[in-house]
Write a protein that holds these residues in place. Structure first.
Motif, short mmCIF file in Angstrom:
data_model
loop_
_atom_site.label_atom_id
_atom_site.label_comp_id
_atom_site.label_asym_id
_atom_site.label_seq_id
_atom_site.Cartn_x
_atom_site.Cartn_y
_atom_site.Cartn_z
N LYS A 11 -5.62 26.61 42.62
CA LYS A 11 -4.96 27.78 43.21
C LYS A 11 -5.70 28.23 44.47
CE LYS A 11 -3.20 32.34 42.17
NZ LYS A 11 -3.23 33.49 41.32
N LEU A 12 -7.01 28.25 44.42
CA LEU A 12 -7.81 28.65 45.57
C LEU A 12 -7.58 27.71 46.76
CD1 LEU A 12 -9.92 30.56 46.78
CD2 LEU A 12 -11.68 29.04 45.85
N PRO B 189 1.77 16.92 34.96
CA PRO B 189 1.80 17.30 33.55
C PRO B 189 0.39 17.73 33.13
CG PRO B 189 2.77 15.12 33.88
CD PRO B 189 2.15 15.53 35.17
N PRO B 190 0.25 18.84 32.44
CA PRO B 190 -1.08 19.32 32.05
C PRO B 190 -1.70 18.52 30.90
CG PRO B 190 0.59 20.84 31.29
CD PRO B 190 1.30 19.81 32.10
N THR B 191 -0.93 17.61 30.31
CA THR B 191 -1.46 16.76 29.25
C THR B 191 -0.85 15.38 29.38
OG1 THR B 191 -1.73 16.49 26.87
CG2 THR B 191 0.34 17.46 27.61
N ARG B 192 -1.54 14.39 28.86
CA ARG B 192 -1.02 13.02 28.84
C ARG B 192 -0.64 12.61 27.42
NH1 ARG B 192 1.33 11.47 33.05
NH2 ARG B 192 0.21 12.08 34.91
N SER C 146 -6.21 26.84 37.31
CA SER C 146 -7.02 25.78 37.95
C SER C 146 -7.45 24.72 36.94
CB SER C 146 -8.22 26.39 38.69
OG SER C 146 -7.77 27.20 39.75
N HIS C 147 -6.51 24.33 36.10
CA HIS C 147 -6.78 23.30 35.10
C HIS C 147 -7.06 21.97 35.79
CE1 HIS C 147 -5.79 20.46 31.80
NE2 HIS C 147 -6.31 21.40 31.04
N LYS C 148 -7.93 21.17 35.21
CA LYS C 148 -8.35 19.88 35.80
C LYS C 148 -7.20 18.89 35.96
CE LYS C 148 -9.65 18.03 31.33
NZ LYS C 148 -10.68 17.55 30.46
N GLY D 35 3.06 23.25 33.85
CA GLY D 35 2.38 22.80 35.07
C GLY D 35 1.96 23.97 35.94
N ARG D 36 2.85 24.95 36.08
CA ARG D 36 2.50 26.14 36.89
C ARG D 36 1.38 26.94 36.23
NH1 ARG D 36 7.14 27.52 40.30
NH2 ARG D 36 7.10 25.75 41.71
#
Length: 180
Positions: free
Chosen positions: A119-120, A87-90, A111-113, A104-105
């Motif tokens: 991605k790389l 999940p990109p947030t909590r 390249s979110h933390k 999420g994708r």
């Protein structure tokens, strides 16, 4: 050389209904359940190719699929695992699972933390394992993996001069053959 890409059989963990909402923790729990879920029995149409070697993701759904269709030794590797989404947030908000997947994708693409693998890093992982497989000097190799990862395997095969079919979303239990 021929390389067959095969997406694991369908998983017995259904996508929650479109109307159901989940918190980030509930979404993560559903992802974990999906990772460990069993597969539905499936059949693979014969490609007519006597595969010399079989590589598989080490996740249970891929290994079980590989065992059902390949009788020799299967080389299991983490390098063929599906991308892990988080999940990109909590923040304690409730969203439909499809929106969590989309976010999420997107977070992964940026390249979110919040994401475990950038991605790389993901693209390098796919490139390295494919290079290892190609350099093994086997003539015909079957790779059992996952839908999203298969799109990147296909892209890497084409970069290396292979010819093969196009697909947007790989079908479960279907072999896509690439040849050079």
């Amino acid at each position: 050389m021929k390389v067959g890409l095969l997406r694991h059989f369908e998983v017995k963990c259904p996508l929650p209904g479109l109307g159901s909402l989940m918190t980030p923790d509930q979404f993560q729990q559903w992802l974990n359940e999906y990772e460990m879920s069993d597969i539905k029995d499936g059949k693979v149409e014969s490609s007519g190719i006597p595969w010399e070697k079989c590589y598989s993701s080490d996740l249970p759904r891929a290994v079980k699929t590989a065992r059902k269709i390949y009788s020799g030794r299967i080389i299991e590797t983490q390098a063929l695992r599906e991308l892990v989404l988080c999940p990109p947030t909590r923040r304690n908000i409730k969203l439909p699972v499809i929106l969590w997947l989309l976010l999420g994708r997107m977070a992964w693409m940026l390249s979110h933390k919040s994401q475990i693998e950038s991605k790389l890093m993901f693209e390098k992982r796919v490139s390295y394992i494919l290079e290892e497989i190609i350099l093994s000097d086997d003539k015909d190799v079957l790779i059992v993996s996952h839908g999203f990862l298969m799109m990147f395997l296909r892209k890497e095969l084409l970069k290396r001069g292979f010819k093969g079919p196009s697909f947007r979303k790989a079908d479960n239990g279907k072999i896509y053959v690439f040849e050079k």
